[in-house]
Design a protein around this motif. Structure first.
Motif: not given
Lengths: 126, 130
Positions: A18-29, A72-89
């Motif tokens: 994946s490119g910078t998609g995750h990083w960028w999505g996290q910042r925008v949200s 709710v939409i933006v929180v869900a997106y931001h929370s999803y991006l954040g928590t998957i990193v915890v699992i991946e780590d």
């Protein structure tokens, strides 16, 4: 020409796929959540009461309902991006990792869906 | 592929514990805690959409000792994650990397979060919502 070894390619090593998609999505949200979350907290704080009727009347107002759904939409997106990193780590076994990531994805859609449906019911209800 | 225990370099153990890494850990911790708060928020919306009785039992749950503790924790986690998040965004645009700036902004995030949490709860108490 690829510089990756055949073994590395077969094992799917190397690129994170994946490119910078995750990083960028996290910042925008994150930027979107600064005004949205502050609006929500201070709106609740400034309501004359937090009882059933007052709170519903507040969400029944189109602007509040609309902003609450956006929140709710933006929180869900931001929370999803954040928590998957915890699992991946921390989860290194491929199977459990996949299971965890799938579970997080389903839970976020479920929780966000329930909240959005509830807000719509209040917004369009009597 | 067989998973074998490989020797690790002491990549975490050789560093002195300091404010930078503490705040970084706290950022992740508050983030995960806020994700749980999102579930609670959704539950609150659903209760509010259902009927007066459901909403009453939901607020009753939030007013229990454990509910209070969670709400207090979510308030602090929200403000800390927000302030430290802004700190991260400033780093992303290349600002605030000096040693003094890093420490100052870190302490500002912690103290700011404590002060804002207190403000919210004093306001709640003042408006007699507690």
């Amino acid at each position: 020409m690829s510089l990756r070894s055949p073994l590395g390619r077969v094992l799917g090593l190397g690129s994170a796929k994946s490119g910078t998609g995750h990083w960028w999505g996290q910042r925008v949200s994150a930027i979107a959540l600064v005004p949205l979350s502050l609006w929500f907290v201070f709106s609740l704080l400034l309501l004359p009461d937090l009882d059933f009727a007052t709170t519903r009347a507040w969400l029944h107002w189109p602007v509040s309902g609309f902003l609450a759904i956006l929140l709710v939409i933006v929180v869900a997106y931001h929370s999803y991006l954040g928590t998957i990193v915890v699992i991946e780590d921390y989860v290194h076994a491929e199977g459990y990792k996949l299971l965890g990531l799938l579970l997080l994805r389903f839970l976020h859609v479920l929780v966000a869906g329930a909240a959005i449906f509830a807000i719509l019911r209040i917004a369009f209800g009597t | 592929m067989p998973v074998r225990a490989r020797p690790l370099s002491p990549h975490l153990l050789i560093y002195r514990w300091q404010i930078g890494n503490t705040l970084s850990i706290l950022h992740r911790f508050t983030g995960v805690f806020l994700a749980l708060g999102f579930v609670a928020l959704s539950f609150w919306f659903v209760a509010l959409a259902t009927d007066d009785r459901s909403y009453r039992s939901a607020t009753h749950l939030f007013a229990s000792p454990l509910g209070w503790l969670a709400l207090l924790g979510w308030t602090f986690a929200f403000f800390y994650h927000l302030l430290n998040g802004v700190r991260h965004l400033l780093w992303d645009v290349g600002r605030g990397f000096e040693r003094v700036e890093r420490r100052l902004s870190g302490w500002l995030a912690v103290i700011g979060a404590v002060v804002l949490t207190l403000c919210v709860w004093v306001l709640l108490w003042h408006f007699e919502r507690l």
